[in-house]
Design an enzyme around this catalytic site. Structure first.
Site, mmCIF file in Angstrom:
data_model
loop_
_atom_site.group_PDB
_atom_site.id
_atom_site.type_symbol
_atom_site.label_atom_id
_atom_site.label_comp_id
_atom_site.label_asym_id
_atom_site.label_seq_id
_atom_site.Cartn_x
_atom_site.Cartn_y
_atom_site.Cartn_z
ATOM 1 N N ALA A 239 4.310 -3.472 -2.661
ATOM 2 C CA ALA A 239 5.121 -4.551 -3.207
ATOM 3 C C ALA A 239 4.376 -5.322 -4.301
ATOM 4 O O ALA A 239 3.204 -5.082 -4.576
ATOM 5 C CB ALA A 239 5.551 -5.491 -2.091
ATOM 6 N N HIS A 240 5.082 -6.290 -4.888
ATOM 7 C CA HIS A 240 4.538 -7.043 -6.023
ATOM 8 C C HIS A 240 3.278 -7.818 -5.646
ATOM 9 O O HIS A 240 3.145 -8.336 -4.545
ATOM 10 C CB HIS A 240 5.582 -8.004 -6.586
ATOM 11 C CG HIS A 240 6.087 -9.021 -5.604
ATOM 12 N ND1 HIS A 240 7.213 -8.832 -4.860
ATOM 13 C CD2 HIS A 240 5.601 -10.223 -5.241
ATOM 14 C CE1 HIS A 240 7.414 -9.864 -4.086
ATOM 15 N NE2 HIS A 240 6.433 -10.734 -4.290
ATOM 16 N N ASN A 241 2.346 -7.851 -6.585
ATOM 17 C CA ASN A 241 1.097 -8.614 -6.478
ATOM 18 C C ASN A 241 0.159 -8.115 -5.389
ATOM 19 O O ASN A 241 -0.789 -8.812 -5.010
ATOM 20 C CB ASN A 241 1.379 -10.107 -6.275
ATOM 21 C CG ASN A 241 2.001 -10.751 -7.495
ATOM 22 O OD1 ASN A 241 3.218 -10.864 -7.571
ATOM 23 N ND2 ASN A 241 1.180 -11.150 -8.449
#
Length: 343
Positions: A239-241
């Site tokens: 997922a993001h980051n």
């Protein structure tokens, strides 16, 4: 291409038992051996196949004690599994690499293409993208605007790399993977959800391999980072980051929620899940279907179960769980006895 047992032994530093001139030209599993094939034996469960295999040459560990004569030439090495991996790498490197731009490929005139690059039919390379020397881009792969791809990368068919993402050298991405799609960011309101624009990128460092249909989301801001040497299996969600440390490996269907930080040299079994905004220390082993919901304690920790716990605690719990039906019956009997005594 044909090699003798002597040539193979010299490549991997092995010791021959048998005919050093025995020739092989292919690889085969020891249980499916055939004449002219090279096999290996590292798992003791397969030892019995050694005594009747049809393979011409078999790699075995130095410490294996033979119980009877074998029909093949043996090459003893310190670690047969590592030795056959090295040979397979050499074999793969000898295959001819594709080069040239297919006339059906679509390459922006604003893109920069290095030397000895291959771009297959119906592949797309966007504006401002830089492709390094020796990289191979297979058919139907789409590379967005402003992407940077290093040297000697291998992008199999139907890979999609969104705008602005950066790949290092010797990165392999298997078919169907998506790099840089939007992170899952929505802010609830009275009418539904407002999408939070994902303006970051994905950075993949050198010598990373990503399996088929794996998705690595771009960050909300900054970058989702896959550090050098990471190996990701098929069907993984990053997922993001998120950040995955050097030389970490993950099996199929692992899922990482947003802003999770995984340390270096970690291992995650199939279908393991990581909650968001947690930190996993270096060299942590996470078993299959494990659910990690908080920060881990320190280096070298092993975790199994969901929620994740150390193995001894988990197995004690499972031992008690198996006894629950009997405990339930005993409890009901005791309740009846108490009721009878009360009356």
């Amino acid at each position: 291409m044909e090699f003798s047992a002597k040539q193979i032994a010299e490549l991997i530093g092995g010791r021959i038992e048998g005919n050093e001139n025995t020739a092989v030209s292919t690889f085969a599993k020891i249980e499916e051996g055939k004449e002219g094939a090279l096999s290996f034996l590292s798992n003791p469960k397969y030892t019995h196949f050694l005594y009747d295999t049809k393979s011409s040459v078999v790699l075995i560990n130095d410490d294996l004690q033979l119980e009877q004569p074998v029909p093949c030439t043996l090459i003893r090495v310190k670690n047969a599994y590592e030795a056959v991996a090295r040979l397979l790498q050499i074999y793969e490197s000898m295959k001819p690499r594709k080069t040239g731009i297919d006339p059906l490929a679509s390459i922006s005139p604003k893109a920069t293409i290095g030397k000895d690059v291959y771009v297959g039919a119906f592949a797309v390379v966007g504006d401002g993208t830089v492709v390094g020397d020796g990289t191979q881009i297979y058919p139907h792969t789409v590379i967005g605007d402003g992407v940077t791809i290093g040297e000697k990368c291998l992008l199999y068919p139907n890979v999609t790399i969104y705008q602005g993402c950066r790949l290092g050298n010797s990165v392999t991405i298997h078919a169907g993977s998506v790099i840089g799609a939007d992170g899952f960011g929505f802010a609830p309101n009275q009418e539904g959800y407002d999408k939070i624009p994902q303006i970051g990128i994905v950075i993949i460092e050198d010598n990373v391999e990503i399996g088929a249909n794996t998705c690595i989301d771009r960050s909300t801001m900054g970058a989702t980072i896959i550090h050098k040497g990471v190996k990701l299996d098929n069907l993984i969600q990053v997922a993001h980051n998120c950040e995955v440390g050097e030389n970490t490996v993950m099996s199929a269907q692992v899922g990482m929620a947003g802003s999770t930080k995984i340390g270096a040299w970690c291992m995650a079994g199939g279908q393991a899940g990581f909650a968001g905004h947690i930190q996993v220390a270096d060299r942590t082993f996470v078993g299959a279907q494990c659910g990690v919901i908080g920060n881990t304690k320190g280096n070298g920790e092993s975790l199994i179960g969901s929620p994740a716990m150390e193995p001894r605690t988990y197995f004690k719990g499972m031992a008690i769980l198996r006894k629950l039906p009997d405990m339930y019956r005993e409890l009901n009997e005791l309740k009846k006895q108490v009721e009878t005594l009360t009356k």
